[in-house]
Design a protein around this motif. Structure first.
Motif, PDB file in Angstrom:
ATOM      1  N   PHE A   1      10.003 -12.751 -16.628  1.00  0.00           N
ATOM      2  CA  PHE A   1       8.376 -12.422 -16.464  1.00  0.00           C
ATOM      3  C   PHE A   1       7.768 -12.212 -14.461  1.00  0.00           C
ATOM      4  CE2 PHE A   1       4.040 -13.605 -15.757  1.00  0.00           C
ATOM      5  CZ  PHE A   1       3.270 -13.888 -16.429  1.00  0.00           C
ATOM      6  N   LEU A   2       8.578 -12.364 -14.104  1.00  0.00           N
ATOM      7  CA  LEU A   2       8.176 -12.579 -12.559  1.00  0.00           C
ATOM      8  C   LEU A   2       8.724 -11.359 -12.199  1.00  0.00           C
ATOM      9  CD1 LEU A   2       9.249 -16.184 -10.894  1.00  0.00           C
ATOM     10  CD2 LEU A   2       6.667 -14.670 -11.427  1.00  0.00           C
ATOM     11  N   ALA A   3       9.708 -10.214 -12.981  1.00  0.00           N
ATOM     12  CA  ALA A   3      10.533  -9.131 -12.844  1.00  0.00           C
ATOM     13  C   ALA A   3       9.520  -8.387 -13.210  1.00  0.00           C
ATOM     14  CB  ALA A   3      11.173  -9.139 -13.522  1.00  0.00           C
ATOM     15  N   ASN A   4       8.121  -8.027 -13.838  1.00  0.00           N
ATOM     16  CA  ASN A   4       7.818  -7.575 -14.458  1.00  0.00           C
ATOM     17  C   ASN A   4       6.842  -6.981 -12.786  1.00  0.00           C
ATOM     18  OD1 ASN A   4       6.725  -7.451 -17.164  1.00  0.00           O
ATOM     19  ND2 ASN A   4       6.410  -9.416 -17.134  1.00  0.00           N
ATOM     20  N   PHE A   5       6.574  -8.543 -12.065  1.00  0.00           N
ATOM     21  CA  PHE A   5       5.603  -7.699 -10.703  1.00  0.00           C
ATOM     22  C   PHE A   5       6.928  -6.949  -9.321  1.00  0.00           C
ATOM     23  CE2 PHE A   5       3.631 -11.042 -13.267  1.00  0.00           C
ATOM     24  CZ  PHE A   5       3.290 -11.087 -13.357  1.00  0.00           C
ATOM     25  N   ASP A   6       7.889  -6.822  -9.941  1.00  0.00           N
ATOM     26  CA  ASP A   6       9.166  -6.253  -8.788  1.00  0.00           C
ATOM     27  C   ASP A   6       8.358  -5.249  -7.867  1.00  0.00           C
ATOM     28  OD1 ASP A   6      10.126  -9.024  -9.154  1.00  0.00           O
ATOM     29  OD2 ASP A   6      11.991  -7.950  -9.345  1.00  0.00           O
ATOM     30  N   THR A   7       8.147  -4.412  -9.508  1.00  0.00           N
ATOM     31  CA  THR A   7       7.106  -2.776  -8.535  1.00  0.00           C
ATOM     32  C   THR A   7       6.069  -2.727 -10.080  1.00  0.00           C
ATOM     33  OG1 THR A   7       9.462  -1.504 -10.149  1.00  0.00           O
ATOM     34  CG2 THR A   7       8.951  -1.566  -7.457  1.00  0.00           C
ATOM     35  N   LEU A   8       5.064  -3.505  -9.868  1.00  0.00           N
ATOM     36  CA  LEU A   8       4.534  -3.365 -10.812  1.00  0.00           C
ATOM     37  C   LEU A   8       2.796  -2.258 -10.372  1.00  0.00           C
ATOM     38  CD1 LEU A   8       2.614  -5.093 -13.735  1.00  0.00           C
ATOM     39  CD2 LEU A   8       1.043  -5.631 -12.340  1.00  0.00           C
TER      40      LEU A   8
ATOM     41  N   PRO B   1       1.048  -0.991  -0.092  1.00  0.00           N
ATOM     42  CA  PRO B   1       0.049  -0.275   0.333  1.00  0.00           C
ATOM     43  C   PRO B   1       0.962   1.529  -0.058  1.00  0.00           C
ATOM     44  CG  PRO B   1      -1.100  -1.949   2.027  1.00  0.00           C
ATOM     45  CD  PRO B   1       0.814  -2.008   1.238  1.00  0.00           C
ATOM     46  N   SER B   2       1.880   1.248   0.287  1.00  0.00           N
ATOM     47  CA  SER B   2       2.839   2.616   0.785  1.00  0.00           C
ATOM     48  C   SER B   2       3.767   3.222  -0.830  1.00  0.00           C
ATOM     49  CB  SER B   2       4.588   2.088   1.828  1.00  0.00           C
ATOM     50  OG  SER B   2       5.118   1.325   1.062  1.00  0.00           O
ATOM     51  N   CYS B   3       3.996   1.346  -1.950  1.00  0.00           N
ATOM     52  CA  CYS B   3       4.297   2.442  -3.013  1.00  0.00           C
ATOM     53  C   CYS B   3       3.335   1.632  -3.744  1.00  0.00           C
ATOM     54  CB  CYS B   3       5.329   1.826  -3.234  1.00  0.00           C
ATOM     55  SG  CYS B   3       5.428  -0.490  -4.112  1.00  0.00           S
ATOM     56  N   GLN B   4       1.922   1.624  -3.968  1.00  0.00           N
ATOM     57  CA  GLN B   4       0.694   1.570  -4.186  1.00  0.00           C
ATOM     58  C   GLN B   4       0.450   0.735  -5.745  1.00  0.00           C
ATOM     59  OE1 GLN B   4      -1.911   4.432  -5.358  1.00  0.00           O
ATOM     60  NE2 GLN B   4      -1.677   5.308  -3.124  1.00  0.00           N
ATOM     61  N   CYS B   5       1.545  -0.783  -5.182  1.00  0.00           N
ATOM     62  CA  CYS B   5       2.494  -1.813  -6.767  1.00  0.00           C
ATOM     63  C   CYS B   5       1.981  -3.269  -5.969  1.00  0.00           C
ATOM     64  CB  CYS B   5       4.234  -0.844  -7.068  1.00  0.00           C
ATOM     65  SG  CYS B   5       4.662  -1.513  -5.153  1.00  0.00           S
TER      66      CYS B   5
END
Lengths: 219, 230
Positions: free
Chosen positions: B149-156, B120-124
């Protein structure tokens, strides 16, 4: 109703070995094809499925042999099914307790052991007629034969389809996995190849026997 | 063995024996199943707890403890209520690191179920873990382990829109190599349908959950026993 003394088998090494080779449930009797094709896409799954089936096979065969003279023959199949289903449920809970990952990998096929015709076939053809100790040895042999068959499919499919064995890489780094091998068609390919091998071995042996019989006649 | 009694008695005896045998077998079976069920129940529950915990800590980096909450349309409820279970995950000193939510969408063969971590703090989104799928081995199943592919979700990017009732940008999967924004998911070449399923699952879940979570953030910001932590 004191058993059928004329048909009971004497315990010998052959009681065990028959399940492994001569009457192998998969390669010779072609029973229980559903788990054979479905859960042999990795070695680990094959081992787990083989052990689970062996446990159900041995436990239900022993129990059925123990109470074979108490079961009226009109309700024997119903009794066998209840006994088999009980042990399948036991295995189902046991595998969940041992490893959830394994349980998820095997999916519905654990419950489907109940419909595996190897087990009902053994109950009807062997355990219901034979004494306890021969039944125990024979069902252990059949279970080992079933596990061996699953293993021979599972290892080939995992090595060719994924380049690994039990999760460890065994093929050279530039090996391109044959993905089809871990897909359903791969199960049929590998099973077909093994059946071909077994049929060829059997044919060769029969020919040799024929020659041996023919030799003195010719001489 | 007199002739008078033979037939009816034999019938009765057989019927009785059949019922007696089946009844006894069924009773013994029931007893055995209950015993095994009782014995394995705590072990299975513990296995499931560990599995959930591992998945939660994997999708929320830095988390070491969790508390369970239930997300309803009106907001957060304590664990045990009806609704979608979410897992608030905290660092060692009790600070909220993120919230793990379950999501699912239709993949190539069947529903792809996954757990993702929302910070919630970075909203990602901070990470995903595929829980259940039957995607094609060698192609679609790469969504579970392909590092790129998983790297997409490090800071989405999953920022709220101005009105605060949804995401500012829809999370979408784009064809491999066409990713230009932080809210886009770079699909795996040859596994576009599976990649789209992952993006859709997260998008649908966050469109609903992110506004609710941001509104109720104060309640889960620090770890309390209210949420039913283990």
């Amino acid at each position: 109703m004191a058993g059928l003394p004329n048909q009971t088998e004497k315990l010998s090494l052959d009681t065990f070995l028959r399940g492994l080779w001569e009457e192998n449930p998969v390669f010779v009797m072609l029973l229980g094809m559903c788990p054979v094709l479905a859960v042999t896409n990795s070695t680990m799954n094959a081992i787990a499925m083989g052990l689970a089936t062996t446990f159900v096979l041995v436990a239900s065969s022993v129990l059925i042999s123990l109470i074979r003279n108490l079961i009226p023959k009109q309700v024997r199949i119903a009794s066998y099914i209840v006994i088999i289903a009980t042990f399948v449920t036991v295995v189902d809970y046991a595998i969940q307790a041992i490893s959830l990952d394994l349980y998820n990998a095997l999916g519905a096929f654990i419950q489907l052991i109940v419909a595996n015709c190897v087990i009902l076939g053994r109950a009807e053809a062997y355990a219901s007629k034979q004494r306890l100790h021969t039944t125990l040895v024979n069902s252990l042999g059949m279970g080992a034969g079933f596990t061996l068959a699953l293993l021979s499919l599972g290892t080939v499919r995992e090595v060719l389809g994924n380049g690994t064995l039990l999760g460890y890489a065994v093929m050279p780094a530039d090996f391109q996995p044959w993905v089809v091998m871990i897909l359903p068609p791969g199960g049929f390919f590998v099973l077909g190849a093994w059946l071909l091998l077994f049929a060829w071995l059997k044919q060769r042996r029969d020919q040799r026997l024929l020659q041996q019989e023919g030799a003195p006649h010719a001489g | 063995m007199s002739d008078i009694a033979s037939t009816p008695v034999a019938q009765n005896t057989l019927g009785f024996r059949m019922v007696r045998t089946l009844g006894a077998i069924a009773m013994l079976s029931g007893l055995l199943v209950v015993l095994v069920f009782q014995f394995t129940k705590p072990i299975i529950a513990e296995n499931q707890r560990v599995a959930i915990e591992q998945a939660v800590f994997q999708v929320v980096p830095g988390a070491t403890s969790r508390s369970d909450w239930v997300l309803t349309d009106s907001g957060l409820a304590t664990s045990g209520s009806d609704g979608e279970v979410i897992y608030a995950a905290y660092s060692g000193d009790g600070e909220l690191k993120g919230v793990a939510l379950a999501a699912g969408a239709q993949g190539y063969q069947d529903i792809v179920k996954l757990l993702y971590g929302y910070d919630p703090s970075c909203q990602c989104v901070r990470g995903i873990k595929i829980l259940k799928m039957t995607e094609t081995p060698g192609l679609g199943d790469k969504i579970a382990f392909d590092p790129a592919f998983l790297a997409n979700f490090d800071t989405l990017d999953a920022r709220l829109n101005g009105a605060g009732d949804g995401l500012a940008n829809t999370i979408v999967a784009v064809k491999h190599g066409r990713k230009t924004h932080d809210w886009q998911v770079d699909a795996i070449a040859g596994a576009t349908i599976s990649s789209v399923a992952v993006a859709n699952a997260i998008n649908r879940s966050l469109q609903r959950a992110a506004p609710l979570l941001q509104r109720e953030l104060d309640r889960i910001r620090t770890q309390t026993n209210e949420g039913g932590a283990d």
